[in-house]
Design an enzyme around this catalytic site. Sequence first.
Site, short mmCIF file in Angstrom:
data_model
loop_
_atom_site.label_atom_id
_atom_site.label_comp_id
_atom_site.label_asym_id
_atom_site.label_seq_id
_atom_site.Cartn_x
_atom_site.Cartn_y
_atom_site.Cartn_z
N SER A 179 -6.09 4.04 4.17
CA SER A 179 -5.50 3.14 3.17
C SER A 179 -6.56 2.40 2.37
CB SER A 179 -4.54 2.12 3.82
OG SER A 179 -3.69 1.55 2.86
N LYS A 192 0.09 3.77 -2.70
CA LYS A 192 -0.90 4.85 -2.66
C LYS A 192 -0.28 6.24 -2.55
CE LYS A 192 -4.63 1.97 -0.77
NZ LYS A 192 -4.05 0.74 -0.22
N SER A 231 0.79 -1.23 0.00
CA SER A 231 0.00 0.00 0.00
C SER A 231 0.82 1.28 0.00
CB SER A 231 -0.95 0.02 1.20
OG SER A 231 -2.09 -0.76 0.94
#
Length: 404
Positions: free
Chosen positions: A138, A76, A73
């Site tokens: 997230s 991102k 993640s």
Amino acid sequence: MRFPRSLAASAALCVMAVAVAQSVPVPNAAPASSVQIPAAPAPVGAAAWLLMDFSNGQVLAGANPDTRIEPASITKVMTSYVVAAEMKAGKIKRTDQVLISENAWRGGGGGTDGSTSFLPLGSTVSLDELERGMVIQSGNDAAIALAEHVAGSETAFVELMNTYAKKIGMNNTHFANPHGLSDPNHYSTARDLALMGRAMIRDFPETYAYNKIKEYTVNGIRQHNRNGLLWKDASVDGIKTGHTSTAGYCLLASAKRGEQRLVSVVLGIQTDSQKQGFDLRENGNLALLNWGFRFYETRTLYTPDKVIASPRVWKGAENAVAISVAMPFSVSLPRGKFDALKANIDLPKHVIAPLAAGQKVGTLKISLDGKVVAEAPLVAKTAVAEAGFFGRLWDGFLMWWDNL
């Protein structure tokens, strides 16, 4: 050749092309330190890690910095960067209402195994709220919805991600999606992720500020920021965690203490215990940050307004041109080592007109103990036009004679 009487830099200044040298003192230099700096604390279980100075991109310590690893993640951060860049270009606005498509709902919603903002199918959410949901919670659904809104599809958005990644200098990175779930063609490195974090902080500080928000509520569901360092150290203000079963536990972090900012990356910690995974990635990053702040300092040595040298210009309407760095030039070194620096100017044997203002003329190299630790281009502060026919002819003869 003329030199300034004082330079906010190091001791010896050599102009290689014309064999002229002059030593200059370092203003307010601290006494040299004889204390040996201990090795950087290697994060336990990490497949790769790195500590970078924010102001200049210098790597202070690391292991396997260019090994390709899944970023999970942390991806991102690039999604956020692209959104911020497209917003700055006027293509989207924070007030845009974004549709939560079936693709976003199914690919990143509450029914998936990944992190989510629990956005209802078919609902519309402001772009700003989606951005916060992606950064703080997230949310994979938020990332997909943003991608579709910005570029029309995830595929088109991924092309933007890879384009911006190249501009940042992420040469060992390829993105395959906007959220970071596993894909064979989705990879990065510790060095590239640190460069990405640095670019996010530098280029879009307003958007970056979302990373330090500790919790966020969407549709009545309150979720905490997954970056536990926000609670452990007040100087930490980002950046992003990541975890998948194949990527392991990862964390890209940044902290600012005084005027100094550092960026740390810990990747690929494998453990079956979620708590241990969280602790290892957080403690590993914090140890690196503490080590960097304790043993390194950053100083700006040169600024664009300071003339570093004025080399002769051949075939020019002017006999010389003032040169300087194009941007503030800083160096990170072990504390107590700045008085041991040497600065070398590398210039071509003949600087020839015409020259444009801002054109690269040479290179400034900063060395410590015989090793180059930083360098920057030197540019002409003003334009220099060509001389007339006879002036060019005469200088051409002198250059030919000089080359004999």
